[in-house]
Design an enzyme around this catalytic site. Structure first.
Site, PDB file in Angstrom:
ATOM      1  N   LYS A 163       0.857  -1.177   0.000  1.00 29.41           N
ATOM      2  CA  LYS A 163       0.000   0.000   0.000  1.00 29.41           C
ATOM      3  C   LYS A 163       0.894   1.226   0.000  1.00 29.41           C
ATOM      4  O   LYS A 163       1.833   1.318   0.811  1.00 29.41           O
ATOM      5  CB  LYS A 163      -0.872  -0.001   1.264  1.00 29.41           C
ATOM      6  CG  LYS A 163      -1.868  -1.147   1.312  1.00 29.41           C
ATOM      7  CD  LYS A 163      -2.966  -0.968   0.270  1.00 29.41           C
ATOM      8  CE  LYS A 163      -4.120  -1.908   0.524  1.00 29.41           C
ATOM      9  NZ  LYS A 163      -5.173  -1.763  -0.498  1.00 29.41           N
ATOM     10  N   LYS A 262     -13.254  -8.043  -7.837  1.00 25.78           N
ATOM     11  CA  LYS A 262     -13.663  -8.514  -6.512  1.00 25.78           C
ATOM     12  C   LYS A 262     -15.145  -8.822  -6.584  1.00 25.78           C
ATOM     13  O   LYS A 262     -15.937  -7.941  -6.958  1.00 25.78           O
ATOM     14  CB  LYS A 262     -13.457  -7.419  -5.459  1.00 25.78           C
ATOM     15  CG  LYS A 262     -12.013  -7.092  -5.139  1.00 25.78           C
ATOM     16  CD  LYS A 262     -11.928  -6.003  -4.079  1.00 25.78           C
ATOM     17  CE  LYS A 262     -10.483  -5.597  -3.863  1.00 25.78           C
ATOM     18  NZ  LYS A 262     -10.348  -4.419  -3.000  1.00 25.78           N
TER      19      LYS A 262
HETATM   20  O1  OSB Z   1      -7.784  -1.877  -2.178  1.00 27.14           O
HETATM   21  O2  OSB Z   1      -7.429  -3.877  -2.768  1.00 27.14           O
HETATM   22  C1  OSB Z   1      -7.756  -3.057  -1.904  1.00 27.14           C
HETATM   23  C2  OSB Z   1      -8.213  -4.845   1.404  1.00 27.14           C
HETATM   24  C3  OSB Z   1      -9.339  -4.238   1.866  1.00 27.14           C
HETATM   25  C4  OSB Z   1      -9.926  -3.240   1.139  1.00 27.14           C
HETATM   26  C5  OSB Z   1      -9.366  -2.852  -0.076  1.00 27.14           C
HETATM   27  C6  OSB Z   1      -8.239  -3.478  -0.558  1.00 27.14           C
HETATM   28  C7  OSB Z   1      -7.639  -4.472   0.198  1.00 27.14           C
HETATM   29  C8  OSB Z   1      -6.427  -5.139  -0.233  1.00 27.14           C
HETATM   30  C9  OSB Z   1      -6.362  -6.650  -0.141  1.00 27.14           C
HETATM   31  O3  OSB Z   1      -5.482  -4.536  -0.658  1.00 27.14           O
HETATM   32  C10 OSB Z   1      -5.786  -7.147   1.124  1.00 27.14           C
HETATM   33  C11 OSB Z   1      -5.976  -8.634   1.267  1.00 27.14           C
HETATM   34  O4  OSB Z   1      -7.110  -9.120   1.236  1.00 27.14           O
HETATM   35  O5  OSB Z   1      -4.985  -9.337   1.456  1.00 27.14           O
HETATM   36 MG    MG Z   2      -7.152  -1.979  -4.241  1.00 29.25          MG
END
Ligand code: OSB
Ligand code: MG
Length: 367
Positions: A163, A262
């Protein structure tokens, strides 16, 4: 097949380590496990992946609970379901609320596959025996990011996503690239940049990222197209693509080269499959996103990622990535960067009911 009753279980579990983005730190995960029970007594499972607060999308656990109880379950209850692809059509008059819709729709796909005595991956046309895994690191310190990455690489992950935001991007990516010159790295910004940051984003090209995910606003499609023309790193969209129409618009404007699919964000399998086909037609690469989810959603993600076009490792990690103990059996295990699909009926994993009960804070049966 008819769905006679639906059991909703709100569950909560602490993460092993907090997951940080520039928007929110997730320490405790709340979700709804949806069990759709057919008139023949077959149970299908889904998971509402909304968070407690609306930081990722506008939905929350409470809005999902409301939508399921008052609006969505009454639409499907005791109706003959000839094929689960009809469910998203029945939901069409209801605006948005994609995660609530997806949770019930995926439970129905699971129940239907079990009725047909076949794996869900087969029902949707998948064929990969193993799906490509990947892990996500959300931390605020370089030290912690490198430590988590080292552990994940040791566990066999071949692709790491971190991130980022304009505050830490160069520092994080430089450190990661120095330590791992050949690792597949992706960066997810969750909308931390704007159009004026194009210079900053161009600086990320040198890190040879697989892609940069959702740099700009959650509701933008136009400016991502302007950015993609000026940076070499492929742009992947996540939050911006909620409906099939969003995807059509983005393809038209060339706003993306990659799509993170997703089930929760797009309202379930029918929309996900439609988006998948559109992407194949237009040469957009796809992979399966993650939501820091519990085992039910993990199992569905594995089914989805068996589709041939899911050729980029997804945010698909072991149950043990976030949980001391998951609610499914067996748990999900990443071995050598891959997860074996299960060949049992439906999602192919069993819900551990005793474990589910222990983490349930609220349960309702809608008859
Ligand atoms: O932006 O992809 C995203 C997790 C929660 C909300 C948004 C995101 C994410 C992740 C995936 O980056 C994390 C995971 O499930 O390992
Ligand atoms: Mg994302």
């Amino acid at each position: 097949m008819k769905i006679e009753k639906v059991r909703l279980s709100v569950i909560t579990m602490p993460l092993k380590t907090p997951f940080k983005t520039h928007l929110e730190t997730v320490k405790e995960r709340e979700a709804i496990i949806v069990e759709a029970i057919s008139s023949d007594g077959v149970s299908g499972f889904g998971e509402a992946v909304a968070f407690t607060t609306p930081w990722y999308t506008e939905e929350t656990v409470k809005t999902c609970l409301h939508m399921l109880k008052e609006i969505l379950i009454p639409i499907i209850q005791n109706k003959e379901i000839e094929h689960p692809s009809i469910v998203s059509k029945w939901f069409e008059p209801i605006r948005r609320n994609m995660m609530a819709k997806a949770s019930l729709e995926m439970a129905i796909w699971d129940a239907f596959a079990k009725h047909e005595r076949m794996p869900l991956w087969k029902l949707i046309g998948g064929d990969r025996e193993e799906v490509l895994a990947g892990a996500v690191v959300g931390t605020s310190s370089v030290h912690e990011m490198l430590a988590q990455t080292a552990k994940l690489v040791e566990e066999g992950y071949k692709r790491i996503k971190i991130k980022i935001s304009p505050q830490n991007d160069i520092e994080f990516l430089q450190a990661l690239r120095n330590k791992y010159p050949h690792l597949s790295i992706m960066a997810d910004a969750n909308s931390a940049y704007n159009l004026g940051d194009v210079g900053e984003l161009q600086k990320l090209d040198k890190f040879n990222l697989l892609m940069i995910e959702q740099p700009l606003a959650v509701d933008d499609i136009v400016e991502h197209s302007l950015i993609q023309k000026q940076v070499n790193t492929p742009i992947c969209l996540d939050e911006s693509i909620v409906t099939v129409q969003d995807l059509k618009n983005a393809i038209h404007l060339e706003s993306l080269n990659v799509l993170n699919i997703k089930l929760g964000r797009v309202g379930g399998y029918a929309h996900a499959l439609e988006m998948y086909k559109l992407c194949q037609k237009h040469n957009i690469q796809v992979w399966c996103g993650g939501m820091i989810e519990f085992g039910v959603s993990r199992a569905h993600n594995i089914s989805l990622a068996t589709l041939d076009g899911f050729s980029i490792p997804g945010d698909l990690s072991s149950s043990s990535r976030y949980w001391k103990e998951d609610i499914i059996e067996p748990e999900v295990h990443v071995v050598n960067g891959k997860i074996k699909r299960h060949n049992g009926h439906g999602i192919g994993f069993e819900v551990n009911r005793e474990r589910l009960e222990r983490v349930t804070v609220l349960q309702e049966i809608i008859k």
